[in-house]
Structure formats: C-alpha cells, structure tokens
Write a protein that holds these residues in place. Structure first.
Motif, mmCIF file in Angstrom:
data_model
loop_
_atom_site.group_PDB
_atom_site.id
_atom_site.type_symbol
_atom_site.label_atom_id
_atom_site.label_comp_id
_atom_site.label_asym_id
_atom_site.label_seq_id
_atom_site.Cartn_x
_atom_site.Cartn_y
_atom_site.Cartn_z
ATOM 1 N N GLY A 42 0.845 -1.194 0.000
ATOM 2 C CA GLY A 42 0.000 0.000 0.000
ATOM 3 C C GLY A 42 0.880 1.244 0.000
ATOM 4 O O GLY A 42 2.103 1.164 -0.199
ATOM 5 N N ASP A 43 0.266 2.392 0.250
ATOM 6 C CA ASP A 43 0.991 3.658 0.137
ATOM 7 C C ASP A 43 2.244 3.672 1.001
ATOM 8 O O ASP A 43 2.169 3.472 2.214
ATOM 9 C CB ASP A 43 0.109 4.818 0.607
ATOM 10 C CG ASP A 43 -0.941 5.191 -0.419
ATOM 11 O OD1 ASP A 43 -0.775 4.819 -1.592
ATOM 12 O OD2 ASP A 43 -1.919 5.854 -0.029
ATOM 13 N N ILE A 44 3.373 3.950 0.372
ATOM 14 C CA ILE A 44 4.635 4.049 1.117
ATOM 15 C C ILE A 44 4.779 5.499 1.566
ATOM 16 O O ILE A 44 4.671 6.430 0.761
ATOM 17 C CB ILE A 44 5.809 3.575 0.244
ATOM 18 C CG1 ILE A 44 5.621 2.073 -0.038
ATOM 19 C CG2 ILE A 44 7.145 3.849 0.930
ATOM 20 C CD1 ILE A 44 6.475 1.541 -1.145
ATOM 21 N N VAL A 45 4.974 5.683 2.872
ATOM 22 C CA VAL A 45 4.977 7.044 3.432
ATOM 23 C C VAL A 45 6.353 7.474 3.940
ATOM 24 O O VAL A 45 6.554 8.649 4.239
ATOM 25 C CB VAL A 45 3.927 7.191 4.560
ATOM 26 C CG1 VAL A 45 2.527 6.956 4.027
ATOM 27 C CG2 VAL A 45 4.195 6.257 5.736
ATOM 28 N N THR A 64 14.360 0.229 5.362
ATOM 29 C CA THR A 64 12.966 -0.079 5.659
ATOM 30 C C THR A 64 12.057 0.803 4.809
ATOM 31 O O THR A 64 12.390 1.936 4.468
ATOM 32 C CB THR A 64 12.599 0.139 7.135
ATOM 33 O OG1 THR A 64 12.870 1.497 7.473
ATOM 34 C CG2 THR A 64 13.370 -0.766 8.055
ATOM 35 N N LEU A 65 10.939 0.222 4.468
ATOM 36 C CA LEU A 65 9.869 0.950 3.786
ATOM 37 C C LEU A 65 8.705 0.997 4.748
ATOM 38 O O LEU A 65 8.280 -0.030 5.261
ATOM 39 C CB LEU A 65 9.423 0.205 2.523
ATOM 40 C CG LEU A 65 10.431 0.043 1.409
ATOM 41 C CD1 LEU A 65 9.776 -0.686 0.242
ATOM 42 C CD2 LEU A 65 10.928 1.402 0.963
ATOM 43 N N GLU A 66 8.234 2.189 4.968
ATOM 44 C CA GLU A 66 7.120 2.367 5.881
ATOM 45 C C GLU A 66 5.886 2.606 5.042
ATOM 46 O O GLU A 66 5.829 3.575 4.302
ATOM 47 C CB GLU A 66 7.417 3.619 6.698
ATOM 48 C CG GLU A 66 6.356 3.971 7.635
ATOM 49 C CD GLU A 66 6.814 3.704 9.049
ATOM 50 O OE1 GLU A 66 8.022 3.655 9.299
ATOM 51 O OE2 GLU A 66 5.933 3.550 9.874
ATOM 52 N N SER A 67 4.934 1.693 5.131
ATOM 53 C CA SER A 67 3.682 1.916 4.405
ATOM 54 C C SER A 67 2.593 2.219 5.420
ATOM 55 O O SER A 67 2.829 2.180 6.619
ATOM 56 C CB SER A 67 3.313 0.670 3.595
ATOM 57 O OG SER A 67 2.845 -0.330 4.461
ATOM 58 N N VAL A 68 1.408 2.524 4.912
ATOM 59 C CA VAL A 68 0.294 2.760 5.829
ATOM 60 C C VAL A 68 0.008 1.512 6.653
ATOM 61 O O VAL A 68 -0.549 1.594 7.729
ATOM 62 C CB VAL A 68 -0.978 3.201 5.074
ATOM 63 C CG1 VAL A 68 -0.775 4.568 4.463
ATOM 64 C CG2 VAL A 68 -1.381 2.190 4.012
ATOM 65 N N LYS A 69 0.401 0.357 6.131
ATOM 66 C CA LYS A 69 0.064 -0.903 6.786
ATOM 67 C C LYS A 69 1.112 -1.323 7.800
ATOM 68 O O LYS A 69 0.783 -1.799 8.877
ATOM 69 C CB LYS A 69 -0.070 -1.967 5.697
ATOM 70 C CG LYS A 69 -0.504 -3.333 6.157
ATOM 71 C CD LYS A 69 -1.027 -4.106 4.951
ATOM 72 C CE LYS A 69 -0.456 -5.477 4.799
ATOM 73 N NZ LYS A 69 -0.907 -6.127 3.551
ATOM 74 N N ASP A 91 11.874 12.696 0.039
ATOM 75 C CA ASP A 91 10.738 13.625 0.071
ATOM 76 C C ASP A 91 9.514 13.080 -0.653
ATOM 77 O O ASP A 91 8.417 13.600 -0.467
ATOM 78 C CB ASP A 91 11.140 14.969 -0.557
ATOM 79 C CG ASP A 91 12.036 15.755 0.379
ATOM 80 O OD1 ASP A 91 11.857 15.623 1.610
ATOM 81 O OD2 ASP A 91 12.912 16.477 -0.116
ATOM 82 N N ALA A 92 9.688 12.081 -1.484
ATOM 83 C CA ALA A 92 8.545 11.574 -2.264
ATOM 84 C C ALA A 92 8.566 10.043 -2.297
ATOM 85 O O ALA A 92 8.752 9.433 -3.346
ATOM 86 C CB ALA A 92 8.585 12.150 -3.680
ATOM 87 N N PRO A 93 8.372 9.410 -1.128
ATOM 88 C CA PRO A 93 8.421 7.941 -1.096
ATOM 89 C C PRO A 93 7.345 7.290 -1.967
ATOM 90 O O PRO A 93 7.494 6.147 -2.391
ATOM 91 C CB PRO A 93 8.222 7.610 0.390
ATOM 92 C CG PRO A 93 7.594 8.820 0.997
ATOM 93 C CD PRO A 93 8.090 9.986 0.206
#
Lengths: 131, 429
Positions: A42-45, A64-69, A91-93
C-alpha cells in the motif's frame, strides 16, 4: 489489490523471492522493489536508506519501507557496497508506488558476480507468485 | 451453528469492494476493504478536503425498547442520561445521540457505543463489529427491567459519509434536504431503522433511512443506516452525487488513521478488558462536578472508584511518519530509558505535519497558520498505556527493540477538525 496477471513484471530486471528487483547497469546494479511488493504494502509514506559506502551481504536488510500498513524491511538481493541511494525518495516515497521499476532504492557494486545469475527471471518470479 | 471454523462474514457491499479491486482483510469477523487502488493516504486526505465514503455495515445495531428501556441503559451505560447533552448538561432526548461505554462489574470495558434515542421509550445502540450478541446478552441479563432487545446485526446496511462536503453530497439525494438537515446539530439523528418508526427520512427514490450526524473520523459527516436490500443502490447514488466533490471510497486503514488523529479509541485495542481509568476519554464517566464522585450508580462504578491498581493511557504524536510495529515486545521508554509501558495503537495521520512547534493540518485555515504550499508528510500518532502518568509535552521513545522513534505526549493530535462545524456553514460553502 492487483491480480497476478495485472502485475507489471518487466523482463529486463531480475527478481529475488523477497520481492526485490535488480538491474545491471555496467559495473553496478540498481535495486528496487517489485510491483507485487508495492501493491501489497500500500501507500509508502517513509523510506529509511543506508549510507553510501555500507557493505551488505546477500539477504541482509538494507533499509525499511514504511507503508500505511506496516514497517517492512528490504533485503539486499546481492552482496556488495552501496555506491548511491535514491535521495528523491526521501521527500517523495510514493514514487515507489507510482513507478516501482523507475524508482530504484539503492545502487550496489556487487562483490560476487555469480549472485546476479542466481536471481529469478521474470518467469521464475511469476511462478513464485503463483505459488 | 456448526463446529466448522468460522468463515469471515461479508457485508452487502463486499462484491462492490472486490469489483473496485480493494485490498481486503479480516476485521471483527468480516472481510473488509483496507484500502482501494486510490490508496489509504489519499483516502484519509479526502475526508479532510472533500468527502469519504466508508462501508461500516460490519458494526452491530441493537434496539432497546419498552417502559424500562431508559432505566436499563442508565444502569448499564457510563453516561448519565439525565445530564449528558450540551454544556448545561441536559438529558438525552428523542433525536439526540450520546457516546459512552458498557463496563463489566469489575470496571473493564465490554464495548463502546453510541446510543440514539429514537422515541420516548426506544433507543438504538450501535456497538462494534461482532459485539451484538455479547452486548444484547449483557443487557438482557439485568434483572427486573421490562424491555425488548432486538439485535439488527446483518439486517441493516451502514454507510459513513464523512468530510466537509458530506452535507452537500447528502442533500443531493434526500427527498427533503432542508427539513432533514437545516437544524441538524452534532450528535443528533432523524429517521428510523424500522420503517414502522416515526417521522421517516426518505431518499428521493422513496427509500427510508436513519441519518445520524456522528462519525468516527473527527471530521464533519454522517452515519447512515438503511435496509440491507437498499444499501448498494444508496452507496452508488452517493458516489455519483459526490463526484463533483471528489468523493472517495475509503477503507479501514484510512478509518484507523483518521480516528487516531482525532483521539478516538478503538474498542478492544485502546480500551478493553482492563480497568477503564486515567484515559483521554474520562468524559464518558458521569463525574459529579461537586464532589468527584459519580452522579449515578452504574455497572462498573464501584470497581472504578475502589481500584488500587493504577495505569494511564495517553495520546502521542511523533515527528515524522515512522511508526513502531505494535507487538508484545514493543515498549515505551521514558527520558531515562526506563520502560514505563506499552503501545496500544500506532499509525500515521497523513494529513498533518509539524510547522515549527505546532502541528498543522490540511484543514487548518491559512489564516490560522497553514503555510502556502503545505504538503504534509504525515506524523505517527497513537496511544500508549503506562504505569506512571506522562505529562503533556513529555518526550518518550517507542521501541520494538529494533527501531526506536521519539514521540511527544499530547492532549490532542490533528488540529482544526471539522466534526463540530455548523450545518449552515457546511451547506453554504
């Protein structure tokens, strides 16, 4: 969520079973995550990137990738030294969601060329996804 | 009932979610959308800038009716129904709604609920997914009350229409929008879930529904209840009517991040089977202003007043979007590195960011300090439960042993929420 036949799985990159891709560009290899991985996350933030110069073994966590999940680790599909990181992602993951194969995450100088040949082709990766 | 493993239930909108390629997950015994291809970030933001539509048909709806309905609820619910409305405060009356808890004898939380008074002796009680039987049983077990309790679970559809454009969308589909909406204040409702109930609210096509000016996002909007058979058609009408306001179907991920930013608890996660004390939600208890006691007896009251164990629940916000995974080993560390508690909820409110010392929201007016070109990255936020009181502004760290994020204890998280804005203002944009 995308069906497997809707996934974008280009043939010019090689894949890991952890859903990273690798693309050889001369002496170095760019690394990102597959369309399947970004769709699952899902959206990566937020993205945590390693420092240039760090050396990773194959299979080692490099960021690490931080998504909404969730917070998800990304693993080096090859051993090598980080020669560049994609600072556009700081700035734009969301670029990783929008175009996962254009928006590479790190660039490695591989320490073992043979590892590249052990990665999965598009068809082999598709077979992994189809279980 | 069989002994087969329980298959997750489906709401009447399940096929719509699949047709839209929603990412689905099980929640509260139902297969629910987590997000649609739009993505949770845009879904969350749509509720601050336009309108979002949520399928909340998984929630359980009961009615309690009869000559003792009010006294039963007065006995079981944490709010004092004689003094819970407005600043004065006045009694719950027909057409008004109130949020509170059902506690067990030992002062722990059975569930939270919104109670709406439908008529003189009939109340609608909306509780969480799957909780219809447990709450019905709890209410039914109280001796000496002449009431009829009906569990409407599975018989109703429920749609939450939330966001500053919600009234503009709803009035496009209502038969008599002025009559229904003009004087509709926060936490009030009109219409009925039973076609035989009084003063119906109708859509243009004649479908009856109940319109409640409530929600779980902190933003302006409605919770809408109607018969299962009418639900998909109504959902599609709202999507069509909301097109010019960029209405967005929203999944549970956006619902979770919106409610957290609004400092609303998730039952069984932020409040639950432990003593309800020292939380950001103590307004649900019937405190007697004069002497620090309760203004009425109710189930759980004695346990709350007589407790010797003490813990504290507080809201926090971080400094960037990074979350901490909530697991058994996730702990809260104070400034000295002492472990003082655990994390209940940690998510990212994608509509806010820090501007200097302040948190600013996409809904903050530019005159109130929203910078031009405000592109929030989002801030992690949530709730912690600690063994000592944390003061507002205190810095603590959350860690799962691997990652550690600094956060600030706060009274409130997302500023400038729209839930309480006047109907007049929201209809005349």
């Amino acid at each position: 969520m995308k069906e497997i036949d809707e996934l974008d799985l280009p043939g010019d990159v090689y894949y890991s079973s952890d859903h990273e891709w690798a693309r050889k560009e001369g002496e170095t290899v760019k690394i990102g995550i597959s369309d399947y991985a970004q769709d699952q996350l899902g959206d990566i933030v937020f993205i945590e990137l390693p420092d240039v110069g760090t050396v990773f073994e194959r299979g080692e966590e490099f960021g690490t990738l931080e998504s909404v999940k969730a917070v998800s680790e990304v693993y080096a599909p090859l051993s090598g030294e980080v020669v560049a990181v994609n600072t556009d992602l700081v700035d734009a993951p969301e670029l990783v969601n929008e175009a996962p194969y254009e928006n590479w995450i790190i660039e490695l100088r591989p320490s073992d060329e043979d590892e590249y040949d052990e990665l999965l082709s598009r068809d082999d990766y598709l077979a992994v996804l189809q279980g | 009932m069989t002994s087969e493993p329980m298959q997750p239930a489906r709401t009447v909108l399940y096929d719509w979610h699949l047709a839209q390629h929603a990412t689905m997950a099980e929640f509260g015994g139902y297969q629910m959308p987590l997000w649609y291809p739009t993505g949770a970030k845009q879904e969350h933001r749509a509720v601050l800038t336009g309108a979002g539509l949520f399928d909340t048909s998984h929630m359980a709806v009961l009615t309690v009716a009869g000559s003792d309905a009010r006294s039963l609820l007065q006995h079981c619910f944490t709010r004092d129904l004689r003094r819970c409305i407005g600043a004065s405060p006045g009694p719950l009356t027909t057409g008004r709604c109130v949020y509170g808890l059902f506690l067990k004898e030992k002062g722990t939380v059975l569930d939270d609920a919104i109670i709406s008074q439908l008529s003189e002796d009939r109340y609608m009680v909306v509780v969480n997914s799957g909780m219809g039987p447990a709450v019905s049983e709890h209410l039914g077990a109280q001796q000496g009350f002449r009431v009829e309790i009906i569990d409407y679970s599975g018989r109703l559809g429920k749609i939450d229409l939330q966001g500053p454009a919600a009234a503009l969308v709803l009035e496009a589909v209502l038969a008599e929008p002025d009559r229904v909406l003009a004087d509709m204040i926060y936490f009030s409702c009109k219409g009925d879930i039973d076609p035989a109930g009084g003063a119906p609210v109708l859509l243009k096509n004649g479908t009856p529904l109940l319109v409640s000016r409530t929600g779980y996002t902190g933003e302006f909007g409605f919770e809408l209840y109607l018969a299962v058979a009418d639900t998909v058609g109504f959902w599609e009408q709202l999507i069509a009517a909301g097109e010019r306001f960029a209405i967005t179907a929203c999944g549970l991920a956006a619902r979770d991040s919106l409610r957290t930013g609004a400092v609303l608890p998730l039952s069984h996660q932020d409040i639950g089977d432990w003593l309800f004390q020292n939380t950001p939600w103590s307004f649900v208890l019937p405190w007697d202003e004069q002497d620090g006691r309760f203004s009425k007896p109710f189930i759980g009251a004695e346990a709350l007043l007589g407790s010797s164990e003490v813990d504290y629940t507080a809201a926090f916000a971080g400094y960037d979007p990074r979350k901490i995974p909530v697991m058994d080993n996730t702990v809260v560390l104070d400034e000295d590195g002492e472990a003082i508690g655990r994390v209940l909820t940690c998510t990212t409110d994608m509509a806010i960011d820090r501007v200097g010392e302040r948190i600013v929201s996409m809904a903050t007016a530019d005159s109130a300090g929203r910078p031009p070109d405000f592109h929030p990255r989002g801030l992690s936020c949530g709730f912690i439960r600690t063994t000592r009181q944390c003061r507002s502004g205190e810095q603590v760290r959350l860690t799962d042993g691997k990652r550690s994020i600094p956060v600030e204890i706060r009274q409130d998280i997302r500023p400038d929420r729209t839930a309480r804005r006047s109907m007049r203002e929201m209809r005349n944009q």
